[in-house]
Motif scaffolding. Structure first.
Motif, PDB file in Angstrom:
ATOM      1  N   THR A  14      -6.876  40.774  11.156  1.00  0.00           N
ATOM      2  CA  THR A  14      -7.516  41.277   9.944  1.00  0.00           C
ATOM      3  C   THR A  14      -6.485  41.905   9.028  1.00  0.00           C
ATOM      4  N   PHE A  15      -5.606  42.744   9.589  1.00  0.00           N
ATOM      5  CA  PHE A  15      -4.567  43.380   8.778  1.00  0.00           C
ATOM      6  C   PHE A  15      -3.607  42.338   8.222  1.00  0.00           C
ATOM      7  N   TYR A  16      -3.203  41.402   9.055  1.00  0.00           N
ATOM      8  CA  TYR A  16      -2.261  40.369   8.640  1.00  0.00           C
ATOM      9  C   TYR A  16      -2.859  39.489   7.541  1.00  0.00           C
ATOM     10  N   GLY A  17      -4.148  39.248   7.594  1.00  0.00           N
ATOM     11  CA  GLY A  17      -4.805  38.398   6.610  1.00  0.00           C
ATOM     12  C   GLY A  17      -4.872  39.011   5.232  1.00  0.00           C
ATOM     13  N   HIS A  18      -4.843  40.339   5.144  1.00  0.00           N
ATOM     14  CA  HIS A  18      -4.917  40.990   3.842  1.00  0.00           C
ATOM     15  C   HIS A  18      -3.576  40.994   3.113  1.00  0.00           C
ATOM     16  N   SER A  19      -2.498  40.947   3.838  1.00  0.00           N
ATOM     17  CA  SER A  19      -1.176  40.917   3.219  1.00  0.00           C
ATOM     18  C   SER A  19      -0.834  39.482   2.835  1.00  0.00           C
ATOM     19  N   GLN A  20      -0.148  39.328   1.732  1.00  0.00           N
ATOM     20  CA  GLN A  20       0.230  38.015   1.241  1.00  0.00           C
ATOM     21  C   GLN A  20       1.750  37.872   1.333  1.00  0.00           C
ATOM     22  N   HIS A  21       2.183  36.700   1.676  1.00  0.00           N
ATOM     23  CA  HIS A  21       3.601  36.409   1.847  1.00  0.00           C
ATOM     24  C   HIS A  21       4.273  36.211   0.480  1.00  0.00           C
ATOM     25  N   ILE A  22       5.424  36.832   0.282  1.00  0.00           N
ATOM     26  CA  ILE A  22       6.226  36.668  -0.939  1.00  0.00           C
ATOM     27  C   ILE A  22       7.638  36.294  -0.500  1.00  0.00           C
ATOM     28  N   ILE A  23       8.193  35.258  -1.118  1.00  0.00           N
ATOM     29  CA  ILE A  23       9.556  34.818  -0.817  1.00  0.00           C
ATOM     30  C   ILE A  23      10.364  34.854  -2.104  1.00  0.00           C
ATOM     31  N   ILE A  24      11.530  35.470  -2.046  1.00  0.00           N
ATOM     32  CA  ILE A  24      12.466  35.486  -3.169  1.00  0.00           C
ATOM     33  C   ILE A  24      13.758  34.860  -2.672  1.00  0.00           C
ATOM     34  N   LYS A  25      14.096  33.704  -3.209  1.00  0.00           N
ATOM     35  CA  LYS A  25      15.365  33.054  -2.901  1.00  0.00           C
ATOM     36  C   LYS A  25      16.230  33.173  -4.142  1.00  0.00           C
ATOM     37  N   GLY A  26      17.482  33.483  -3.939  1.00  0.00           N
ATOM     38  CA  GLY A  26      18.324  33.682  -5.100  1.00  0.00           C
ATOM     39  C   GLY A  26      19.771  33.342  -4.873  1.00  0.00           C
ATOM     40  N   LYS A  27      20.478  33.350  -5.983  1.00  0.00           N
ATOM     41  CA  LYS A  27      21.914  33.131  -5.995  1.00  0.00           C
ATOM     42  C   LYS A  27      22.517  34.240  -6.856  1.00  0.00           C
TER      43      LYS A  27
END
Length: 133
Positions: A14-27
């Motif tokens: 339940t806790f994991y489902g409320h958080s959303q994944h964000i990915i920042i790839k950079g140079k």
């Protein structure tokens, strides 16, 4: 024992489902190779206390990557030494960014912070950072 285990497992999902994944790839510019890059957020806007979301080291080709979870849209600060850039992130989104070099006019003294403009790859006119700019 089994009902307690199932309940704990349910709470974790339940806790994991409320958080959303964000990915920042950079140079980053080659002048930053080998340096530590930090992604941070303000814990509150009264005391401006910062909390670190993620840390990475810029590799020999200038690339770095952050992966973290958030359930809200928020501004984040990206730091390399005393150079700071701002990026607005929203849940369940991937970002491609470029961290520029410091120019000769940038104040590079210890104890000071200098703002840099982070470039965002592939943003369209409806993306949050494009709308803010």
């Amino acid at each position: 024992m089994k009902p307690i285990f199932c309940f704990v497992l349910f709470l974790l999902f339940t806790f994991y489902g409320h958080s959303q994944h964000i990915i920042i790839k950079g140079k980053a510019h080659p002048s930053h190779i080998g340096k530590e890059i930090t992604l941070s957020d303000y814990l509150d806007y009264i005391t401006y206390t910062k909390v670190v979301e993620a840390i990475d080291t810029i590799d020999q080709d200038g690339y770095f990557e952050f992966k973290f979870y958030s359930k809200t849209t928020k501004p984040l600060l990206i730091n390399i030494n005393n150079f700071v850039g701002k990026l607005y992130v929203q849940p369940n989104f991937n970002y491609g960014i470029y961290f520029p070099e410091a120019d000769s006019l940038t104040n590079n003294q210890i104890g000071t912070q200098s703002s840099v403009n982070i470039s965002i790859y592939g943003n369209d006119s409806t993306e949050l950072n494009a709308l803010i700019n």
